[in-house]
Structure formats: structure tokens, C-alpha cells
Design a protein around this motif. Structure first.
Motif, PDB file in Angstrom:
ATOM      1  N   THR A 326      26.131  -0.687  -4.709  1.00 22.43           N
ATOM      2  CA  THR A 326      26.200  -0.617  -6.218  1.00 22.43           C
ATOM      3  C   THR A 326      26.919  -0.141  -6.007  1.00 22.43           C
ATOM      4  OG1 THR A 326      23.859  -1.057  -5.471  1.00 22.43           O
ATOM      5  CG2 THR A 326      24.974  -0.999  -7.801  1.00 22.43           C
ATOM      6  N   TRP A 370      27.658  -3.931 -10.215  1.00 23.01           N
ATOM      7  CA  TRP A 370      27.762  -4.512  -9.344  1.00 23.01           C
ATOM      8  C   TRP A 370      26.921  -4.724  -7.799  1.00 23.01           C
ATOM      9  CZ3 TRP A 370      32.286  -3.520 -11.524  1.00 23.01           C
ATOM     10  CH2 TRP A 370      32.950  -2.846 -10.370  1.00 23.01           C
ATOM     11  N   ARG A 422      26.493 -10.555  -7.844  1.00 23.73           N
ATOM     12  CA  ARG A 422      26.092 -10.064  -9.557  1.00 23.73           C
ATOM     13  C   ARG A 422      26.401  -9.094  -9.967  1.00 23.73           C
ATOM     14  NH1 ARG A 422      19.300  -8.946 -11.224  1.00 23.73           N
ATOM     15  NH2 ARG A 422      19.032  -7.393  -9.238  1.00 23.73           N
ATOM     16  N   TRP A 424      26.045  -6.906 -13.538  1.00 26.28           N
ATOM     17  CA  TRP A 424      25.607  -5.988 -15.395  1.00 26.28           C
ATOM     18  C   TRP A 424      26.288  -5.539 -15.681  1.00 26.28           C
ATOM     19  CZ3 TRP A 424      24.772  -1.146 -16.453  1.00 26.28           C
ATOM     20  CH2 TRP A 424      23.988  -0.581 -18.170  1.00 26.28           C
ATOM     21  N   TRP A 462      22.288  -9.330 -16.202  1.00 27.85           N
ATOM     22  CA  TRP A 462      22.722  -9.252 -15.582  1.00 27.85           C
ATOM     23  C   TRP A 462      23.963 -10.484 -15.730  1.00 27.85           C
ATOM     24  CZ3 TRP A 462      23.722  -6.147 -11.015  1.00 27.85           C
ATOM     25  CH2 TRP A 462      22.729  -5.065 -11.295  1.00 27.85           C
ATOM     26  N   GLU A 464      24.266 -13.879 -12.954  1.00 26.10           N
ATOM     27  CA  GLU A 464      23.895 -14.470 -11.715  1.00 26.10           C
ATOM     28  C   GLU A 464      24.688 -15.353 -11.286  1.00 26.10           C
ATOM     29  OE1 GLU A 464      19.636 -13.335 -11.901  1.00 26.10           O
ATOM     30  OE2 GLU A 464      20.168 -11.314 -11.753  1.00 26.10           O
TER      31      GLU A 464
END
Length: 466
Positions: A326, A370, A422, A424, A462, A464
Motif C-alpha cells: 500500500t 492506494w 483502488r 482512499w 474509497w 474503486e
């Protein structure tokens, strides 16, 4: 056949005064099918408290010769095995296996226990022994698979530690306080845990050319694994010192930190999983401060820098073979002086006092992180693209709300960075309120603002791929 019921708990003072035979009968079931160990413990009396009595049995379990230790381990039944199905468990084992749901398994779970028990006997010639009262079905399965990687000596030590835990709980079950002045001990088990080193401040200068590069990173490394003995028994055997973890970060940075912090994180995880006998996984977290070259006569200086505000964040976790990465951004402070508003919201609520506006200052500290759709990539390049896209998208639209901007930022980042699955965002609304200059006889034409530090609106979400 039905198991014999366990004895009724008795006060410790009474147990200290019993004859050796009576004491041995009371505690005969503490160590599975091995009542003679109760006589060994009886000779350690008087016990100051229930825990001292429990320790005597735990010590007795480890006190025998290697052959006696193996015999004690082999006296334990397979979990969900033939003895359980035939109703031939001791009262203690039957109750313990039931407490973890091992008497209510699905056919698939029974089959899995059968495979694990067979593998244990084939490799070690021993049953899989675990204190089921400190575990659930999932952790029991996971522990068996993990311990099958042990050497025979490691497994013997692990089994004896588990027998000690079983014995402790059984002894405590058989002791009560006469006057109840001593509060009963709560039965607990160790949950999810990790340990490592945090706030390792790593600064690296790349001097292979006259034009230097710098990396400035705060690092946290933590390990997960079989650390129950350290927590429960104070047994640090096989543990890496956290001081070693710190030293390793600096040492591996010499050659292992040549690119992104994400790739360095993989290097650290691989190292600690391999180095720690009890380590099964690890994670590394990074907060990287960014430095830009100081400009002199329009040119970036070769070896002088100024620190920037945004930070590059990353977390890498894995088992040394596979990794979950991440990446993110912290403290990207962005602001637009117009083309933002807040209108059309619920106005007839009795506590609403905020007036609508279609032109305001909008400012926020962008925090983003992400996840990746690929196993590996040029992480620094992806980060740079996401960083630029967030800034560009912030400028390119009228924002009716910070929520709408959050969504647009996520959509744009996913479009520009196919490597990301995705993203955030956390966007606090840093309120810039027009200051009342009328009391001074001055007009305020959207020029003078008070920046209100708190309280503030906060948007998180989020975005996505559909």
C-alpha cells in the motif's frame, strides 16, 4: 465410555494440608494420563497461591528425561480424533475440545484434522498438542500447519509449552478460595500480536556521482508469528531483539535501499521472516520526507536541498514470498480561492445556521493511500503520477462539495495509474472564514480570512474500479 467427572475445586489451604496421596488424586487429571506428575508437584508444597501451584505442574511437565517428555506428549489425544469420536477422552480433554467447537465440526473440518493428525504422526511420531482453550478452530488449524515446518526438537519444545499451558488452566480450575476474598482469575488467551522497532530515522545519501541524491525515511518494522511463549511464559527463546531490528534496517539500507521504499520494504520482510525462528510474517511502514534541490541561478544545486511538505507513505506486509503493498501521500496542503461552494443541502433542520454559498475558499490536507492491482511495478513512478494527478484534478473543476472533489480525485488517479486497484482519501475541510472588517469601516471583498483550526468537516472514502 463416559469420562470420569473432574474433582470439585477446593481451597488452596486445604490442598496444601492434604496427604500426598490425596493431593495426587485431586490433581491426577492435570497432565494427561500421567497422574504420577501430581506427586512431583505435591512435594513442592506449600504453595503461596494458585499460580505457584500451577507453575509446579508446568515445571514437572518439562522436568523429565527426553524419553519421559515424549511419553507425556504421546499421552495426549489427537484433536477431533478417534478417541473423541468414540467418547474415550478424559473429562478434561472432552471439555476443552468442546470449548473450541471441536465436537461440532463439519465433515470438511473433520477431514482436515484427519490429514493434519496423520501428517504429525508421520513427521514427528507425536500428536498435535495445543492448548485449545486459548485458541479457536481457525488458529488451531493455522498452528498445526505452521508447526509442521518445525524440526523434531522444535516441535517437542512447542508441545511441552502447550502442555504447560493446559496444565496451568486445569490446576486453576481445581483451586478455589474459601472466603472468596481473592477475585477469580479471568481466563484469557493471547490474540493478534506483533513486535518490532518503530521511529527508525533513516537518512541515506547517494554519492556515486557529483550530483547527490538523498532519501529521508521514518521506518517501522514489526514481525508476526509464534510469540505466545514470550507473552504468556516470559520465554524469549528464538526471538529477535528489537535493537537487532533497528540495526538491520540501517545495515540493509547500505545495498538494499537503492530504489523505492516499497522495494526496500520487501527486502526487510524477506530478511526478518528468514532470520527469526518464530517469525511467520512481517510488515514495514515508511513515512518518507521529500527533499527538492535548492535553486541557484535557475539550476538545482548538486548537494543542497530544501525539505518539502508532502510525505510519501508506504506499507509492505508479507510472508517473505508474497507481499501486499500500500502506498500513499500525507500532508499535501492544497487550496483554491474560488470555484468552490456549498449549497443545496438540508436547510430546514432546526440547528442549521450555515448560509449557502457558491463561492468560497476551499482548502484541505490530502491524505491518500492506494492498493495495487499488480504484484510489482515502478512504485516511485506510480507515486509521482498520482501526486501530480491529485494536484491537477483539484484545479480543473467547480467543486460543489469536498465529497465531489474526493470522488473526482479518485477517478482521475485510477484513470492515470492502471497499476492501482483502488484509492482512499481523507480530506479535512480547513475552513477559511471571511473576517468582519465592517466594524472598522472597511470592506472585505473576499480578501481577508480567518483560518479556523477546529472543529472541521472531515470526508473519507474509497474510490474503486467498477
Amino acid at each position: 465410555m463416559s469420562p470420569h467427572p473432574s474433582p470439585t475445586p477446593r481451597p488452596l489451604a486445604d490442598l496444601n494440608a492434604l496427604s500426598e496421596d490425596a493431593f495426587a488424586r485431586h490433581f491426577a487429571g492435570v497432565l494427561e494420563h500421567s497422574p504420577h506428575y501430581a506427586r512431583v508437584a505435591a512435594r513442592q508444597r506449600p504453595f503461596a497461591d494458585a499460580e505457584a501451584a500451577a507453575r509446579a505442574f508446568m515445571d514437572a511437565a518439562c522436568s523429565g528425561t527426553p524419553e519421559e517428555q515424549l511419553a507425556l506428549i504421546r499421552a495426549h489425544p489427537d484433536l477431533a480424533g478417534k478417541a473423541a469420536l468414540a467418547g474415550e477422552l478424559t473429562a478434561e480433554s472432552a471439555g476443552e475440545q468442546a470449548s473450541a467447537g471441536l465436537d461440532r465440526l463439519s465433515p470438511e473440518e473433520y477431514a482436515e484434522f484427519g490429514r493434519l493428525n496423520a501428517a504429525y504422526h508421520e513427521k514427528f511420531g507425536l500428536p498435535y498438542v495445543v492448548c485449545v482453550r486459548e485458541n479457536d478452530k481457525a488458529s488451531i488449524f493455522a498452528g498445526a500447519r505452521r508447526r509442521l515446518e518445525h524440526t523434531p526438537e522444535q516441535e517437542r519444545e512447542a508441545a511441552l509449552r502447550e502442555i504447560g499451558r493446559i496444565a496451568r488452566l486445569r490446576v486453576l480450575d481445581l483451586i478455589t478460595s474459601r472466603d472468596m476474598s481473592e477475585a477469580p482469575r479471568v481466563k484469557v488467551r493471547l490474540g493478534e500480536n506483533n513486535y518490532g522497532k518503530a521511529d527508525v530515522q533513516l537518512f541515506k545519501v547517494f554519492r556515486d556521482t557529483p550530483r547527490h541524491e538523498v532519501r529521508d525515511v521514518r521506518v517501522r518494522v514489526a514481525m508476526t508469528g509464534d510469540f505466545g511463549a514470550a507473552h504468556v511464559d516470559g520465554d524469549n527463546t528464538g526471538l529477535l531483539a528489537t535493537d537487532t531490528v533497528r540495526n538491520t534496517v540501517y545495515a540493509l539500507a547500505k545495498t538494499g535501499f537503492a530504489g523505492s521504499v516499497e522495494e526496500f520494504g520487501k527486502e526487510l520482510v524477506r530478511h526478518f521472516v528468514a532470520a527469526g525462528p518464530r517469525v511467520q510474517g512481517a510488515f514495514a511502514e515508511f513515512t518518507e520526507h521529500l527533499w527538492s534541490r535548492i535553486e541557484v541561478d535557475g539550476q538545482g544545486h548538486d548537494h543542497s536541498f530544501v525539505r518539502q511538505m508532502p510525505k510519501h507513505t508506504a506499507r509492505v506486509e508479507g510472508d517473505g514470498q508474497t507481499f501486499r503493498v500500500t502506498s500513499g501521500i500525507e500532508e499535501l496542503y492544497v487550496l483554491k480561492t474560488t470555484r468552490s461552494g456549498w449549497a443545496g443541502y438540508l436547510l430546514d433542520e432546526p440547528y442549521t445556521t450555515l448560509p449557502e454559498t457558491t463561492d468560497r475558499v476551499m482548502a484541505t490536507f490530502v491524505t491518500a493511500r492506494w492498493e495495487y492491482a499488480v504484484a510489482g511495478c515502478d512504485y516511485d513512478d506510480v507515486w509521482a503520477r498520482a501526486y501530480r494527478q491529485i494536484q491537477e484534478t483539484f484545479t480543473d473543476h467547480y467543486s460543489p462539495s469536498l465529497q465531489n472533489t474526493l470522488y473526482r480525485l479518485g477517478e482521475a488517479v485510477l484513470d492515470r495509474c492502471p497499476e492501482i486497484s483502488r484509492v482512499w482519501f481523507q480530506l479535512p475541510n480547513k475552513h477559511h472564514l471571511p473576517y468582519n472588517l465592517a466594524r472598522f469601516g472597511l470592506e472585505n471583498n473576499g480578501e481577508i480570512f480567518h483560518v479556523d483550526p477546529e472543529p472541521y468537516g472531515l470526508m473519507e472514502g474509497w474510490v474503486e474500479r467498477a
